[in-house]
Design a protein around this motif. Structure first.
Motif, PDB file in Angstrom:
ATOM      1  N   ASP A  49      41.096  43.705  35.653  1.00 30.99           N
ATOM      2  CA  ASP A  49      40.583  42.517  36.335  1.00 30.99           C
ATOM      3  C   ASP A  49      39.066  42.660  36.564  1.00 30.99           C
ATOM      4  O   ASP A  49      38.297  41.718  36.304  1.00 30.99           O
ATOM      5  N   ILE A  50      38.653  43.844  37.020  1.00 26.80           N
ATOM      6  CA  ILE A  50      37.207  44.079  37.249  1.00 26.80           C
ATOM      7  C   ILE A  50      36.444  43.941  35.928  1.00 26.80           C
ATOM      8  O   ILE A  50      35.373  43.340  35.871  1.00 26.80           O
ATOM      9  N   GLU A  51      37.031  44.526  34.861  1.00 26.09           N
ATOM     10  CA  GLU A  51      36.395  44.430  33.537  1.00 26.09           C
ATOM     11  C   GLU A  51      36.196  42.968  33.137  1.00 26.09           C
ATOM     12  O   GLU A  51      35.118  42.578  32.671  1.00 26.09           O
ATOM     13  N   ARG A  52      37.258  42.172  33.313  1.00 27.15           N
ATOM     14  CA  ARG A  52      37.191  40.740  32.958  1.00 27.15           C
ATOM     15  C   ARG A  52      36.081  40.052  33.760  1.00 27.15           C
ATOM     16  O   ARG A  52      35.298  39.282  33.224  1.00 27.15           O
ATOM     17  N   ARG A  53      36.040  40.381  35.065  1.00 24.71           N
ATOM     18  CA  ARG A  53      35.023  39.760  35.926  1.00 24.71           C
ATOM     19  C   ARG A  53      33.618  40.192  35.497  1.00 24.71           C
ATOM     20  O   ARG A  53      32.671  39.406  35.537  1.00 24.71           O
ATOM     21  N   CYS A  67      30.575  37.948  34.178  1.00 27.59           N
ATOM     22  CA  CYS A  67      29.235  38.033  34.781  1.00 27.59           C
ATOM     23  C   CYS A  67      28.166  38.179  33.698  1.00 27.59           C
ATOM     24  O   CYS A  67      27.070  37.616  33.807  1.00 27.59           O
ATOM     25  N   ALA A  68      28.510  38.969  32.653  1.00 24.82           N
ATOM     26  CA  ALA A  68      27.542  39.208  31.576  1.00 24.82           C
ATOM     27  C   ALA A  68      27.228  37.895  30.857  1.00 24.82           C
ATOM     28  O   ALA A  68      26.107  37.670  30.407  1.00 24.82           O
ATOM     29  N   LYS A  69      28.244  37.010  30.766  1.00 25.68           N
ATOM     30  CA  LYS A  69      28.043  35.728  30.087  1.00 25.68           C
ATOM     31  C   LYS A  69      27.358  34.730  31.008  1.00 25.68           C
ATOM     32  O   LYS A  69      26.582  33.888  30.580  1.00 25.68           O
ATOM     33  N   ASP A  70      27.685  34.826  32.301  1.00 27.56           N
ATOM     34  CA  ASP A  70      27.122  33.861  33.253  1.00 27.56           C
ATOM     35  C   ASP A  70      26.621  34.620  34.486  1.00 27.56           C
ATOM     36  O   ASP A  70      27.415  35.041  35.334  1.00 27.56           O
ATOM     37  N   SER A  71      25.319  34.814  34.581  1.00 25.42           N
ATOM     38  CA  SER A  71      24.744  35.667  35.637  1.00 25.42           C
ATOM     39  C   SER A  71      24.969  35.082  37.038  1.00 25.42           C
ATOM     40  O   SER A  71      24.890  35.810  38.027  1.00 25.42           O
ATOM     41  N   LEU A 105      27.668  34.380  38.254  1.00 26.34           N
ATOM     42  CA  LEU A 105      28.922  34.933  38.782  1.00 26.34           C
ATOM     43  C   LEU A 105      28.763  36.376  39.267  1.00 26.34           C
ATOM     44  O   LEU A 105      29.734  37.000  39.698  1.00 26.34           O
ATOM     45  N   ALA A 106      27.533  36.920  39.167  1.00 24.32           N
ATOM     46  CA  ALA A 106      27.291  38.348  39.459  1.00 24.32           C
ATOM     47  C   ALA A 106      27.927  38.778  40.783  1.00 24.32           C
ATOM     48  O   ALA A 106      27.689  38.181  41.814  1.00 24.32           O
ATOM     49  N   GLY A 107      28.748  39.814  40.722  1.00 27.31           N
ATOM     50  CA  GLY A 107      29.369  40.397  41.922  1.00 27.31           C
ATOM     51  C   GLY A 107      30.501  39.580  42.494  1.00 27.31           C
ATOM     52  O   GLY A 107      31.188  40.030  43.422  1.00 27.31           O
ATOM     53  N   GLY A 108      30.736  38.413  41.949  1.00 29.02           N
ATOM     54  CA  GLY A 108      31.748  37.522  42.510  1.00 29.02           C
ATOM     55  C   GLY A 108      33.162  38.044  42.355  1.00 29.02           C
ATOM     56  O   GLY A 108      33.600  38.372  41.256  1.00 29.02           O
ATOM     57  N   GLY A 109      33.862  38.135  43.466  1.00 26.35           N
ATOM     58  CA  GLY A 109      35.291  38.470  43.447  1.00 26.35           C
ATOM     59  C   GLY A 109      35.644  39.901  43.103  1.00 26.35           C
ATOM     60  O   GLY A 109      36.816  40.196  42.850  1.00 26.35           O
ATOM     61  N   ILE A 110      34.659  40.778  43.085  1.00 30.27           N
ATOM     62  CA  ILE A 110      34.951  42.176  42.763  1.00 30.27           C
ATOM     63  C   ILE A 110      35.689  42.858  43.920  1.00 30.27           C
ATOM     64  O   ILE A 110      36.526  43.733  43.705  1.00 30.27           O
ATOM     65  N   MET A 111      35.342  42.420  45.156  1.00 29.78           N
ATOM     66  CA  MET A 111      35.894  43.062  46.348  1.00 29.78           C
ATOM     67  C   MET A 111      37.430  43.027  46.373  1.00 29.78           C
ATOM     68  O   MET A 111      38.078  43.979  46.789  1.00 29.78           O
ATOM     69  N   GLU A 112      37.967  41.914  45.914  1.00 34.74           N
ATOM     70  CA  GLU A 112      39.437  41.736  45.955  1.00 34.74           C
ATOM     71  C   GLU A 112      40.189  42.819  45.157  1.00 34.74           C
ATOM     72  O   GLU A 112      41.052  43.516  45.724  1.00 34.74           O
TER      73      GLU A 112
END
Lengths: 219, 129
Positions: A111-115, A119-123, A125-132
């Motif tokens: 899941d983190i990898e996907r996120r 993020c790499a495609k759309d900056s 989204l950086a850091g978004g939703g990693i905490m979960e």
């Protein structure tokens, strides 16, 4: 052979002394008395031997009884029921817990990898939703505590079995009385719980948090 | 009254991994002053050392002093008796919950637990944060 020779020699002596006393013509009462004397001597000998054999048999019965009670105290069934079967269940639970935790951790990593890829495609989204997923990984890691306690239970069971086997081996080697711990009495009415009774570690059929909450709130 | 996120939280467990997990979850919840102890006696020493702890989160099954013994010591100490105390343990039998409640535990979490449960119990003990 030597004993037989002594017997013949005693009989020989007796016949010789009879010959000296009565000559060759020995009367029937004398013969009867001699026979009775011989029989009495034999009877005394038999009584003594029988008593000795009886004592030896009593000793053997005592040894058999002691060994039986020692073996009963070792109680292989109790080892199986109280130690081996629960240890096997604990090991099964460990396998399930580690499998579950590993799968959760792997899922969250993916899941983190996907996120990260998103993020790499759309900056934006950086850091978004990693905490979960990170929190989920922390939660999954609690398996280590539980499995650690389960392993301690298995080690405890192995120690008990080791003690039993050791005492059995001592008993068989030199006839010493095995020093086994007596199985815990099952049932037998209510008893006051000590702090030690409350240290059971993880249960195989553990209560869920909402069950604990319901009990806690009812008290 | 709002919860002071700067308060000292004492976490007690003999498993280093569990201390690490608790520390990280508490940090995620916004608590920054987190102290650790590996058994009840060390925790008691820390509690009596003078620093004020706003919350104790303790395991049960530890040596030499268990979480239950620590709880009883805390409740028997006039200076510490008001400290909120949450038991986090794998002991899930009803007699354990009863014994902990009788000893004055503030709340009871059964392991394995999740972050949501931890937060929920902390809120019930400390108030919203």
């Amino acid at each position: 052979m030597a004993r037989g020779a002594t017997k013949l020699s005693n009989l020989d002596k007796l016949l010789r002394s009879l010959g000296e006393e009565h000559g060759t013509a020995v009367s029937l009462p004398v013969v009867g008395a001699v026979i009775e004397r011989v029989l009495r001597s034999q009877r005394r000998k038999h009584v003594a031997e029988t008593r000795k054999i009886r004592q030896e048999l009593k000793g053997l019965i005592q040894i058999i009884e002691t060994t039986k009670s020692e073996l009963a105290e070792l109680d292989p069934k109790e080892i199986k029921v109280q130690h081996i079967a629960p240890a096997a269940d604990e090991l099964d639970a460990i396998v399930k817990a580690t499998e579950g935790a590993t799968n959760t951790i792997l899922d969250m990593c993916e899941d983190i990898e996907r996120r990260c890829e998103a993020c790499a495609k759309d900056s934006s989204l950086a850091g978004g939703g990693i905490m979960e997923p990170v929190t989920a990984i922390y939660e999954a890691c609690t398996f280590q505590d539980i499995t650690g306690q389960r392993i301690s239970k298995v080690v405890g069971a192995l120690r008990q079995i080791e003690e039993r086997i050791e005492s059995l081996s001592v008993s068989m080697d030199d006839g010493e009385t095995p020093k086994t711990s007596k199985p815990k009495a099952v049932g037998g009415g209510k008893k006051t719980l000590t702090d030690q009774d409350l240290l059971n570690g993880p249960q195989l059929q553990a209560a869920k948090q909402d069950e604990i909450d319901a009990l806690f709130d009812s008290l | 009254m709002a919860v002071d996120m700067n308060m000292n939280v004492l976490i007690v467990d003999d498993y280093k991994t569990m201390l690490r997990i608790l520390r990280n979850l508490l940090r995620q919840l916004g608590f920054i002053n987190i102290e650790e102890a590996s058994d009840g006696s060390q925790a008691l020493q820390m509690l009596r050392s003078g620093s004020h702890f706003g919350l104790v989160i303790s395991d049960w099954n530890m040596e030499p002093m268990t979480g239950l013994q620590l709880l009883r010591e805390v409740r028997a100490d006039p200076k510490l008796r008001a400290t909120p105390f949450i038991m986090v343990t794998a002991e899930s039998k009803s007699e354990n919950v009863i014994a902990a409640k009788e000893a004055g535990v503030s709340n009871y979490i059964v392991k394995p637990f999740n972050a949501e449960t931890l937060k929920g119990k902390m809120v019930s003990v400390l108030g919203d944060f």
